[in-house]
Design an enzyme around this catalytic site. Structure first.
Site, short mmCIF file in Angstrom:
data_model
loop_
_atom_site.label_atom_id
_atom_site.label_comp_id
_atom_site.label_asym_id
_atom_site.label_seq_id
_atom_site.Cartn_x
_atom_site.Cartn_y
_atom_site.Cartn_z
N LYS A 201 -18.29 23.68 35.22
CA LYS A 201 -17.30 23.54 34.46
C LYS A 201 -16.75 22.11 34.33
O LYS A 201 -17.00 21.03 35.06
CB LYS A 201 -16.00 24.13 35.10
CG LYS A 201 -14.59 23.97 34.56
CD LYS A 201 -13.40 24.11 35.10
CE LYS A 201 -12.17 24.09 34.43
NZ LYS A 201 -10.97 24.18 35.15
N GLU A 251 2.00 21.61 36.46
CA GLU A 251 1.12 21.68 37.49
C GLU A 251 1.38 20.62 38.41
O GLU A 251 1.46 19.33 38.33
CB GLU A 251 -0.44 21.35 37.02
CG GLU A 251 -1.41 21.52 38.12
CD GLU A 251 -2.85 21.53 37.52
OE1 GLU A 251 -3.89 21.52 38.25
OE2 GLU A 251 -2.81 21.65 36.30
#
Length: 444
Positions: A201, A251
């Protein structure tokens, strides 16, 4: 004063590293009004979980430019806090506010001039709002301790309960760093690396420059972001009067209280629906998407592995959907427990940064891909920003949904995780959603 061979720097203003600090309670004062009356450096921080802080001026700064910047900041902060003599309640205690660049070798190119690889400030004047109370803390170098009480009284007298809102400028032009076609080519290139087995990723980001018809009154934008995104961490870090990094990020990177670490895995997202039925359908698609679950589990797995060497135990919560005003994410809370009280939130931030949500896997290959592909300087975007105190407790978030304001321009940043089955068109549309928090406030 220069600190050493670590190429870090501790400076107290005007001289010395020892600081006298006093706090007193006030009638309520809006953070926007307080910030508007302060000179740089300015800081602002609030979260869904804790107090709201607004700071102006500097009693001391810590700057680190070496590769061991997390350790340098931690060691210099310990020396600084050892010299702080504080009189006041715990809630208003002196704290250091600041952050780090995404890459270790950050060069502070435009629009990031004035932002070193690590910069923290002990505000000369700090407003703390918590549990229905408002406190002001004044900190001055101990070379002039007799001035601290006088300055505290002066600040109290000059605080304004509310100030008129400034006019928000209009956006007159925007320019992306990558066209839709260039972005598609970047995503396809990343997918090819994943298919070859070089990557699992990688998170690729874009930047969007917005030219305005006037300067940005950041305190007003922060207040508006609080109305639209009350469940986000809102922040401002303004090392100089030339530029301010601000945003509303969902986040959290890490919170440390005593021995307990809390962090969030946030990866995989879709937009919000215009109706309840459409919103529920999009949520179901998010929950059921194999691509989104795969991307999310990579983040959870890596956070567990990164916290393992630091903690005696790591607990992973249930995967949920976190809904914001314009987007919804897969979210998993993670907790860990330090074996003793010697932990420091900077150690946790260093272990976790960059998470796969903003970097990728394997990390070194992902960072090399980001360097090769992205056509802009990330600066402090997607990096740890937050605060910590003398005990090492504190909170850091990931600097997302953010922008840096310089005079009549705001540069916005947004990115998306790319995995094997990523579609360039879908990824492009999702990135555009992530510009909206700040862009919408400037276009109201």
């Amino acid at each position: 004063m220069e600190s050493s061979p670590r190429d870090g720097q501790v400076s107290a203003e005007p001289t010395g590293s020892a600081v006298a600090s006093r706090a007193c309670q006030l009638p309520d004062c809006a953070a926007r009004s307080f910030l508007a009356g302060r000179d740089a450096p300015r800081v602002y921080w609030t979260s869904p979980y804790g107090p709201e802080f607004s700071g102006g001026g500097s009693a001391a700064r810590i700057i680190a430019t070496d590769p061991n910047r997390f350790e340098s900041v931690r060691e210099d902060a310990a020396d600084l806090f050892d010299g702080v003599e504080y009189d006041g309640p715990g809630v208003a205690r002196p704290r250091l506010f600041g952050g780090f660049s995404f890459h270790d070798d950050h060069e502070a190119l435009a629009p990031w001039r004035g932002f070193p690889p690590a910069h923290f400030v002990l505000p000369r004047t700090l407003l703390t709002r918590a549990d229905g109370e408002t406190w002001v803390t004044v900190s001055v170098p101990e070379s002039a301790p007799e001035t601290v009480d006088e300055e505290l009284e002066s600040v109290r007298e000059r605080l304004v309960d509310d100030a008129p809102e400034s006019r928000l400028p209009s956006v007159v032009a925007t320019e992306p760093t990558a066209t839709r076609e260039e972005w598609a080519a970047q995503v396809r290139g990343a997918v090819e690396r994943i298919e070859r087995g070089d990557l699992r990723k990688v998170t690729l980001a874009q930047a969007l420059s917005a030219d305005l018809d006037g300067p940005v009154p950041i305190p007003d934008v922060l207040e508006r972001l609080g109305e639209s995104y009350p469940d986000c961490f809102r922040f401002l870090f303004e090392p100089t009067a030339e530029a301010g990094f601000f945003g509303a990020t969902p986040e959290r990177l890490a919170t440390l209280r005593g021995r307990t670490v809390e962090t969030d895995a946030l990866a995989g997202s879709v937009g919000r629906g215009e109706t309840d039925a459409e919103d529920e359908r999009l949520e179901a698609d998010l929950r059921d998407s194999e691509k989104m679950r795969h991307e999310h589990e990579l983040v959870v797995e890596t956070i567990r592995d990164q916290l393992g060497p630091l903690a005696g135990s790591v607990r992973v919560g249930d995967r949920q959907v976190r809904k914001l005003a314009n987007i919804q994410h897969l979210w998993t809370p993670v907790e860990a427990e330090f074996p003793d009280d010697a932990g420091h939130v900077l150690s946790v931030a260093e272990a976790l940064h960059p998470t796969p949500a903003v970097g990728g896997l394997p990390l070194e290959e992902a960072l090399a891909t980001i360097r090769a592909v992205e056509s802009f300087d990330r600066g402090w975007y997607a990096a740890p920003v937050g605060w910590f105190d003398a005990d090492g407790d504190g909170t850091f978030a990931v600097g997302l949904r953010s922008g840096v304001a310089t005079d009549r321009r705001v540069t916005l940043f947004a990115g998306n995780g790319i995995v094997a089955d990523s579609d360039p068109e879908t990824e492009y549309e999702e990135v555009q959603l992530k510009y909206r928090p700040i862009l919408d406030e400037l276009q109201r």
